[in-house]
Enzyme design. Structure first.
Site, PDB file in Angstrom:
ATOM      1  N   GLU A 137      16.991   3.390 -26.345  1.00 39.73           N
ATOM      2  CA  GLU A 137      16.409   2.451 -27.323  1.00 39.73           C
ATOM      3  C   GLU A 137      14.883   2.530 -27.324  1.00 39.73           C
ATOM      4  O   GLU A 137      14.247   2.458 -28.373  1.00 39.73           O
ATOM      5  CB  GLU A 137      16.869   1.016 -27.034  1.00 39.73           C
ATOM      6  CG  GLU A 137      18.371   0.781 -27.208  1.00 39.73           C
ATOM      7  CD  GLU A 137      18.906   1.231 -28.553  1.00 39.73           C
ATOM      8  OE1 GLU A 137      18.199   1.095 -29.572  1.00 39.73           O
ATOM      9  OE2 GLU A 137      20.039   1.753 -28.588  1.00 39.73           O
ATOM     10  N   HIS A 140      13.718   5.342 -29.366  1.00 43.99           N
ATOM     11  CA  HIS A 140      13.691   5.057 -30.810  1.00 43.99           C
ATOM     12  C   HIS A 140      12.351   4.434 -31.212  1.00 43.99           C
ATOM     13  O   HIS A 140      11.791   4.766 -32.250  1.00 43.99           O
ATOM     14  CB  HIS A 140      14.817   4.077 -31.177  1.00 43.99           C
ATOM     15  CG  HIS A 140      16.146   4.745 -31.395  1.00 43.99           C
ATOM     16  ND1 HIS A 140      16.297   5.879 -32.151  1.00 43.99           N
ATOM     17  CD2 HIS A 140      17.396   4.417 -30.972  1.00 43.99           C
ATOM     18  CE1 HIS A 140      17.573   6.230 -32.172  1.00 43.99           C
ATOM     19  NE2 HIS A 140      18.264   5.370 -31.457  1.00 43.99           N
ATOM     20  N   GLU A 204      19.204  10.321 -33.445  1.00 44.43           N
ATOM     21  CA  GLU A 204      20.022   9.876 -32.317  1.00 44.43           C
ATOM     22  C   GLU A 204      20.051  10.944 -31.226  1.00 44.43           C
ATOM     23  O   GLU A 204      19.941  10.636 -30.043  1.00 44.43           O
ATOM     24  CB  GLU A 204      21.454   9.573 -32.774  1.00 44.43           C
ATOM     25  CG  GLU A 204      21.610   8.307 -33.579  1.00 44.43           C
ATOM     26  CD  GLU A 204      21.173   7.059 -32.834  1.00 44.43           C
ATOM     27  OE1 GLU A 204      21.407   6.982 -31.608  1.00 44.43           O
ATOM     28  OE2 GLU A 204      20.566   6.181 -33.459  1.00 44.43           O
TER      29      GLU A 204
END
Lengths: 302, 80
Positions: A137, A140, A204
């Site tokens: 995360e 990201h 991803e």
């Protein structure tokens, strides 16, 4: 060079998206004159900015995210601080929410990001697996993925609006023209979003690879994905059994349960009719934000 | 005299209507009305369980029916 193949693919899809935007602006200039250019640029920035702000607010509000208490979850805070120091990134705010399923997501941008973790995820994973998910995360946010996706979404909106107005203002303003404008706008946005989702899937893989670098190995994140996947499959199976049970009861009564079950599965049936891969239908693949779980696990372990 | 625009309105309208009725979840997933944050929700690492509520699904199907109806009205007005 890190993620070279992915960068090439990203560049191609990004160029296509930029192309969509430029074609839309050029078409608007042809249809409405050069005076539309400043309006198009300011309008694009405003639209994307508002979508970004509203999207972040709505995402946090929709799950009822609350601050992750530092006293109770000191280890998580310390891990995030360490990763952020390594990435030379401002620590994002950490939030917790009860989402009903193991989940985590990142919103915001580098310097003003937020990572939301579900209580169910904390309960399910051990420390190293959980760190893998958090590192993913944080990647990201570090890679500005949320901004990129918002940008793609904004381009889809702009291209759809331009297509709609061009059809509307070049026609005779009867029912057919008005309807055609709405339909063309929708179809155009569907096509652009397919490219945006392709970018999402590439990012991803990149976030997985970055998480692997941060924690030194891919195994913990691979294990976490497997655990979540298996847990969800079991939950789905028990939910299905419960639904079938209710469906039988309803058939005896009103027969509505089985109807609802059929309705909910229509999309899956459509996917199954399309060119299928080993695990997912083509339609389902192109509208997914994530690559197939099996491929991600395989890459993490390779 | 019927033109290309009328023909496109009917053909594309029927096509969109069918997609909205048969695959409402897919249609909404491809819509800009579902933001990137909402689209990514669901089971972690997948798009599963990221389904919309029954009301949303039926609303999209309703729009599909409206789409088909308007396309048929245009077809009737143009070609009947």
């Amino acid at each position: 060079m890190q993620h070279f193949g992915l960068k090439i693919r990203m560049a191609v899809v990004g160029a296509l998206l930029a192309g969509f935007y430029l074609v839309a602006v050029a078409a608007a200039m042809v249809a409405f004159g050069e005076g539309i250019l400043p309006i198009a640029i300011v309008g694009s920035i405003l639209l994307i900015g508002i979508q970004y702000k509203v999207g972040k607010w709505a995402a946090l509000r929709s799950v009822g995210a609350e601050d992750l208490p530092e006293t109770q979850y000191a280890e998580i805070h310390q891990f995030v601080e360490r990763v952020c120091r390594e990435k030379n990134m401002k620590k994002p705010s950490l939030k917790i929410a009860s989402m009903g399923v193991p989940n985590a997501f990142a919103v915001g941008r580098r310097g003003n990001g937020t990572v939301v973790i579900s209580q169910e995820l904390i309960q399910l994973l051990d420390r190293s697996e959980f760190e893998g998910v958090i590192a993913h995360e944080l990647a990201h946010i570090d890679n500005r993925d949320v901004i990129t996706m918002q940008l793609g979404q904004g381009i889809a909106s702009i291209v759809a609006i331009v297509a709609q107005y061009i059809v509307l203002f070049t026609g005779e303003n009867d029912l057919a023209d008005f309807f055609l404008a709405v339909v063309v706008g929708n179809i155009v946005q569907f096509v652009v979003i397919i490219f945006v989702l392709a970018i999402s899937r590439y990012r991803e893989y990149v976030a997985d690879a970055d998480a692997k670098d941060v924690i030194g190995q891919g195994e913990p994140l691979a294990r976490a994905l497997e655990k979540i996947h298996q847990g969800n499959q079991q939950a789905q199976q028990s939910a299905g059994r419960a639904q079938r049970g209710r469906g039988s009861a309803n058939r005896r009564g009103r027969g509505q349960g089985s109807q609802r079950s059929r309705d909910a599965n229509v999309d899956q049936q459509v996917s199954a009719l399309c060119i299928s891969s080993s695990d997912r239908g083509f339609l389902q693949q192109i509208v997914s934000t994530h690559p197939p779980m099996e491929k991600r696990i395989q890459r993490l372990r390779s | 005299m019927p033109g290309v625009r009328e023909l496109l309105a009917v053909v594309l309208g029927v096509l969109l209507g069918i997609v909205l009725i048969v695959a409402p979840q897919t249609a909404l997933r491809l819509s800009v009305f579902v933001g990137p944050n909402r689209r990514r929700r669901g089971d972690y690492g997948t798009d599963k369980h990221n389904s919309l509520s029954d009301q949303w699904t039926w609303l999209i199907r309703g729009l599909g029916v409206v789409c088909l109806a308007i396309a048929l009205i245009i077809a009737y007005q143009t070609y009947a």
